[in-house]
Design a protein around this motif. Structure first.
Motif, mmCIF file in Angstrom:
data_model
loop_
_atom_site.group_PDB
_atom_site.id
_atom_site.type_symbol
_atom_site.label_atom_id
_atom_site.label_comp_id
_atom_site.label_asym_id
_atom_site.label_seq_id
_atom_site.Cartn_x
_atom_site.Cartn_y
_atom_site.Cartn_z
ATOM 1 N N SER A 176 0.828 -1.208 0.000
ATOM 2 C CA SER A 176 0.000 0.000 0.000
ATOM 3 C C SER A 176 0.857 1.251 0.000
ATOM 4 O O SER A 176 0.465 2.281 -0.550
ATOM 5 N N HIS A 177 2.043 1.173 0.568
ATOM 6 C CA HIS A 177 2.953 2.329 0.585
ATOM 7 C C HIS A 177 3.426 2.667 -0.837
ATOM 8 O O HIS A 177 3.460 3.832 -1.233
ATOM 9 N N HIS B 115 -0.551 11.773 -9.626
ATOM 10 C CA HIS B 115 -1.364 12.952 -9.332
ATOM 11 C C HIS B 115 -0.544 14.239 -9.525
ATOM 12 O O HIS B 115 -1.018 15.202 -10.129
ATOM 13 N N GLY B 116 0.689 14.250 -9.054
ATOM 14 C CA GLY B 116 1.568 15.409 -9.214
ATOM 15 C C GLY B 116 1.869 15.691 -10.675
ATOM 16 O O GLY B 116 1.868 16.845 -11.114
ATOM 17 N N LEU B 117 2.125 14.619 -11.456
ATOM 18 C CA LEU B 117 2.394 14.797 -12.880
ATOM 19 C C LEU B 117 1.165 15.355 -13.612
ATOM 20 O O LEU B 117 1.297 16.195 -14.503
ATOM 21 N N LEU B 118 -0.020 14.896 -13.236
ATOM 22 C CA LEU B 118 -1.238 15.423 -13.845
ATOM 23 C C LEU B 118 -1.420 16.904 -13.527
ATOM 24 O O LEU B 118 -1.835 17.681 -14.392
ATOM 25 N N ILE B 119 -1.105 17.287 -12.304
ATOM 26 C CA ILE B 119 -1.195 18.709 -11.936
ATOM 27 C C ILE B 119 -0.199 19.523 -12.746
ATOM 28 O O ILE B 119 -0.543 20.571 -13.302
ATOM 29 N N ILE B 120 1.027 19.045 -12.841
ATOM 30 C CA ILE B 120 2.063 19.754 -13.609
ATOM 31 C C ILE B 120 1.641 19.853 -15.075
ATOM 32 O O ILE B 120 1.757 20.908 -15.697
ATOM 33 N N LEU B 121 1.130 18.750 -15.643
ATOM 34 C CA LEU B 121 0.685 18.755 -17.034
ATOM 35 C C LEU B 121 -0.442 19.760 -17.251
ATOM 36 O O LEU B 121 -0.435 20.513 -18.230
ATOM 37 N N SER C 81 0.610 6.713 -6.776
ATOM 38 C CA SER C 81 -0.579 7.542 -6.934
ATOM 39 C C SER C 81 -0.239 9.019 -6.746
ATOM 40 O O SER C 81 -0.715 9.872 -7.494
ATOM 41 N N ALA C 82 0.583 9.337 -5.765
ATOM 42 C CA ALA C 82 0.997 10.721 -5.507
ATOM 43 C C ALA C 82 1.819 11.258 -6.676
ATOM 44 O O ALA C 82 1.645 12.415 -7.090
#
Length: 184
Positions: free
Chosen positions: A3-4, A14-20, A10-11
């Motif tokens: 899970s870690h 998610h970060g790459l999607l925000i940057i994109l 996932s983080a």
């Protein structure tokens, strides 16, 4: 997969999607700013030249003029039919057939359009117009500019060809200036 590790992946995703999304937004804003600056520069140039601009969607027969076109043609926006028939109605009767034939030729050949012709304003005054434009490569629209002058020889240099000789001759009605290849 632990899970870690899933949480970390996932983080990262998610970060790459925000940057994109930020990069896409910045590029979009930059493109709009460039388009706005280009439009602003074009508007400044047209205004300085006292030139009107026009766009004609040939397939829908939708003719759009900026406000300077109405001033150049001596007509009111509210009295103008925004179609080729509206333009045709402005033309001097002696120039109408030649202007429309030149427009048709440019559409058929997907070529540039250059013409000197007369229009009659609502005040009854005859105005000389120099028009220059181009048909789109797919033939769907034409766009261009118009300039006005009280005399054709003060609007632009008159070429030393057949059309230029006709323009210089005071005994002949105004004639079209088109591409030499399309003017027999």
């Amino acid at each position: 997969m632990s899970s870690h590790i899933r949480f970390c992946l996932s983080a990262i995703i998610h970060g790459l999607l925000i940057i994109l999304s930020v990069v896409i937004t910045v590029l979009y804003v930059q493109e709009r700013m460039l388009n706005d600056k280009s439009k602003e520069k074009l508007e400044m140039a047209l205004s300085a030249a006292k030139a009107g601009s026009w766009y004609w969607d040939i397939q829908r027969d939708d003719l759009m003029w900026d406000e300077r076109m109405f001033v150049l043609f001596g007509i009111r926006d509210k009295d103008f039919e925004p179609h080729i028939k509206g333009f045709e109605a402005c033309l001097h009767p002696e120039d109408r057939d030649a202007v429309l034939a030149s427009v048709r030729s440019c559409i058929n050949n997907r070529s540039a359009y250059r013409a000197v012709f007369r229009v009659i304003g609502i005040d009854g005054r005859t105005r000389f117009i120099f028009a220059a434009g181009r048909v789109s490569p797919d033939g769907r629209y034409m766009a261009g500019i118009c300039l006005a002058s009280a005399r054709t020889d003060t609007m632009m240099p008159i070429p030393d060809d057949k059309a230029g000789a006709e323009l210089k001759s005071p005994s002949k009605p105004i004639s079209m200036l088109t591409n030499p290849a399309s003017n027999p």
